[in-house]
Design a protein around this motif. Sequence first.
Motif, short mmCIF file in Angstrom:
data_model
loop_
_atom_site.label_atom_id
_atom_site.label_comp_id
_atom_site.label_asym_id
_atom_site.label_seq_id
_atom_site.Cartn_x
_atom_site.Cartn_y
_atom_site.Cartn_z
N LEU A 592 66.42 17.96 18.90
CA LEU A 592 65.76 16.89 19.63
C LEU A 592 65.38 15.81 18.61
CD1 LEU A 592 64.70 16.18 22.51
CD2 LEU A 592 62.50 17.14 21.81
N PHE A 593 65.85 14.57 18.87
CA PHE A 593 65.74 13.54 17.84
C PHE A 593 65.06 12.29 18.38
CE2 PHE A 593 69.32 16.26 16.91
CZ PHE A 593 69.06 16.62 15.59
N VAL A 594 64.60 11.46 17.42
CA VAL A 594 63.84 10.25 17.74
C VAL A 594 64.74 9.02 17.59
CG1 VAL A 594 61.86 8.81 17.10
CG2 VAL A 594 61.71 11.31 16.94
N ASN A 595 64.65 8.09 18.53
CA ASN A 595 65.33 6.80 18.41
C ASN A 595 64.30 5.72 18.09
OD1 ASN A 595 67.39 4.89 18.47
ND2 ASN A 595 67.00 4.42 20.63
N ARG A 596 64.73 4.72 17.31
CA ARG A 596 63.85 3.62 16.91
C ARG A 596 64.54 2.30 17.20
NH1 ARG A 596 64.36 7.51 13.31
NH2 ARG A 596 62.53 8.75 12.70
N ARG A 597 63.75 1.30 17.54
CA ARG A 597 64.27 -0.05 17.75
C ARG A 597 63.27 -1.08 17.23
NH1 ARG A 597 66.15 1.62 23.04
NH2 ARG A 597 64.35 0.60 24.02
N GLU A 598 63.82 -2.24 16.89
CA GLU A 598 62.94 -3.33 16.44
C GLU A 598 62.28 -3.98 17.65
OE1 GLU A 598 64.78 -6.18 13.99
OE2 GLU A 598 65.37 -4.76 12.42
N ASP A 599 60.99 -4.22 17.54
CA ASP A 599 60.29 -4.93 18.60
C ASP A 599 60.42 -6.43 18.36
OD1 ASP A 599 58.58 -5.55 16.55
OD2 ASP A 599 56.91 -4.33 17.29
N PRO A 600 59.94 -7.29 19.26
CA PRO A 600 60.05 -8.74 19.08
C PRO A 600 59.42 -9.25 17.78
CG PRO A 600 59.47 -8.24 21.34
CD PRO A 600 59.39 -6.95 20.58
N GLU A 601 58.51 -8.47 17.19
CA GLU A 601 57.88 -8.91 15.95
C GLU A 601 58.63 -8.43 14.72
OE1 GLU A 601 53.93 -7.49 16.15
OE2 GLU A 601 53.36 -8.72 17.88
N GLY A 602 59.77 -7.74 14.93
CA GLY A 602 60.57 -7.28 13.80
C GLY A 602 60.13 -5.95 13.24
N LEU A 603 59.20 -5.27 13.90
CA LEU A 603 58.74 -3.97 13.42
C LEU A 603 59.59 -2.85 14.03
CD1 LEU A 603 54.87 -4.46 13.72
CD2 LEU A 603 56.30 -4.70 11.68
N CYS A 604 59.87 -1.82 13.25
CA CYS A 604 60.66 -0.67 13.72
C CYS A 604 59.72 0.33 14.40
CB CYS A 604 61.38 -0.02 12.54
SG CYS A 604 62.50 1.31 13.03
N ARG A 605 59.96 0.55 15.65
CA ARG A 605 59.09 1.44 16.42
C ARG A 605 59.89 2.57 17.07
NH1 ARG A 605 54.10 -0.70 16.85
NH2 ARG A 605 53.86 -2.96 16.60
#
Length: 699
Positions: A592-605
């Motif tokens: 079971l793994f985690v996905n991350r994406r950049e938010d509008p502020e450029g932070l990886c969440r």
Amino acid sequence: GPLVEVEVVGAERRKLVKQGLLPFLGSQGYDAALLVYSVDRLRAWYQSRGFYRVEIEAEERVSTEERIEVVIEIEPGVRYELTEIAFVGNETIPSETLRRLMLTAEKQWLSPGTGRLVDETLEEDLRNLRSYYALEGFRHAEVGPPQVSVSAAERQLTLEIPIDEGSRRRVDEIEFVGVETLSESAVAGRLPLVAGGPFHQSLVESAVNDIRAIYRDEGFENVLASAEVTWDESERVADVVFRVVEGPRTVVRRVLVRGQQATSTPMLHNLVDLEPGDPVSRSRLLEIQRRLYRLGVFSQVEVDLGQGELLGGERDVLVRVREGDRHRLSLGAGYDTEDGVRGLFGYSLGTLFGRAGSVNFDSLVSQRERLFRLIFSQPVIDDLDIPVTYSVFHSREEESTRSEAFSGDFVTEIQGAQIEASFPVGDLRVPVLLTYKRVDNNAPIVLEEILFDREKVDVAISSIGAALLLDRRDSQINPTRGRNTVLQLEYAVQAFGTDENFVKLFAQQTQYFRLGRFGILGASARLGGIESYRQPIEGIARRGGEEGVPFPCGPDLIPDFRVAVSERFFAGGRSTHRAYELDTLGILGETLFVNRREDPEGLCREVGLFPSGGNGLALLNLDYRYPLGDTFWATLFFDWGNVFADWREITTSELKRGVGAGIGWDSPIGPLRLEIGWKLDRERFEDPYQIFLSFGSAF
């Protein structure tokens, strides 16, 4: 008749009426004998709940032509548990054997209803013990009277049953007179009476009936059999002589088949499997009738003997059949929380090429999945009772969890073909399958390398599989008792341009227990493991884009399982682990793994979890159903399990727990369930509970 008024002292009258313990209040009328019967039923009912020393008195206080007043006084006392059953004087028969003959049992954990002493049941047990001793040759054995010791302080009962076995009668020699056509040893080996064994007249009578049955199975319809018993001076040792008059034997003259139109006559003759001169009996004719019905193409089958000699000789075997409708259309619609709205369409054409074969087209379309199959079924191959099925299939399934985690469309498409043959092994059937399929793990192009570089986007698989199925449940749709065993083995081989090479083993044991008025307890245990022989992919120990530049923000690196994602184990859902959404069960960082994406502020969440499946599976399900009337029930369940990266790493410490409750309805087409399951080992991003609406049993 007169008005009957009943006063109950010491108990709730309405509860006794509901249990049917006051029958004279119903339509049977009233008399003193029925009152005595009710008192006996009340005593047995209270004793079955542990109130062994219950005191019940019933009397008529007023009795006139117009009115009868009955008072029943009940003093339940305290609850007792039966903790010990002892037998005294049984020198020949072991105590453990005698215990197995009794319904009365000592208190046992996980065995509801044990530890209760009921006088009525005990009397029946004593009669069974006396009958058993008599069948073992102890004609004058005395069993009882039982001695019950009461420990008021500890609220415990001990039961002692004295036994005086007496002398034993046995069989010395068995002789056969008149057995000429059949082998004496073959006949003797199938009788309940044996030389050196116990003697009982019922065993002699059973042996005579068995001799008649053996001969009738061999075509001697008018056989006569009798027994003669002689005793020694002590009347303890007997010699038994069985006298047989075989009579004429019925044999086949011709086999005549009538009524078939599209079905091949030679094939029917092969299935009948009788040649001129073969012995024939009523049981053989019934077996032929069952075999022809199993083809599934006849609406009526009659197998009988034609005219012939009155007491035997040559007879014609007449087979009359009526073929059913060759065209069948299936339509259906439904809904559940996993698949959403779905529809079914099917068409079949039977009795093809005169071989009782059929061709079927099935299609199942839902919001999550589409399945199309073209199936050709052959119930027999020549005269061999080996059903064979050939199929081609196409399926398309949306991976909703991955689609949600990556905001893209993840769709798995599978095309393939399969041959299945079912071989008889004793009372069982062992299916063997040959399968070839191509799997297309469709995904957005930018994520194909990230997620599928270790398992390939497109995979070809060829495999051979076998299964052992043993179903002893009382129903396959809505079981309430019995057990079911499933053992499946699959071997994928790299041949014909295919990619996979592994061995996959899956086992499941399911058991259902009826608890009487307390409902039904179901349990299921599942274990699975995959061992891959494919070499690991090297040089891809990164999560990256072009020229090896790592993605600054993206999903966890998926390890190399060396097995295509379509072949791995997944769990979670209405029939595996009801605290988790379909196929989402796993170990964080392993399956079971985690996905991350950049938010509008450029932070990886971190934005969500996605499962990968694994090479190991362990699941345990417990399901308790309590009846709410005749067709509704409430359920409590406990699900415990997980999906592992490697079957060698299965440990109880990694098993995730879930508890839940629900309600169900035994509808005319199967159980309808509404259930909610709560996670006890919740990961971040996971919902605390899941709700399922579905048809069918949980496992």
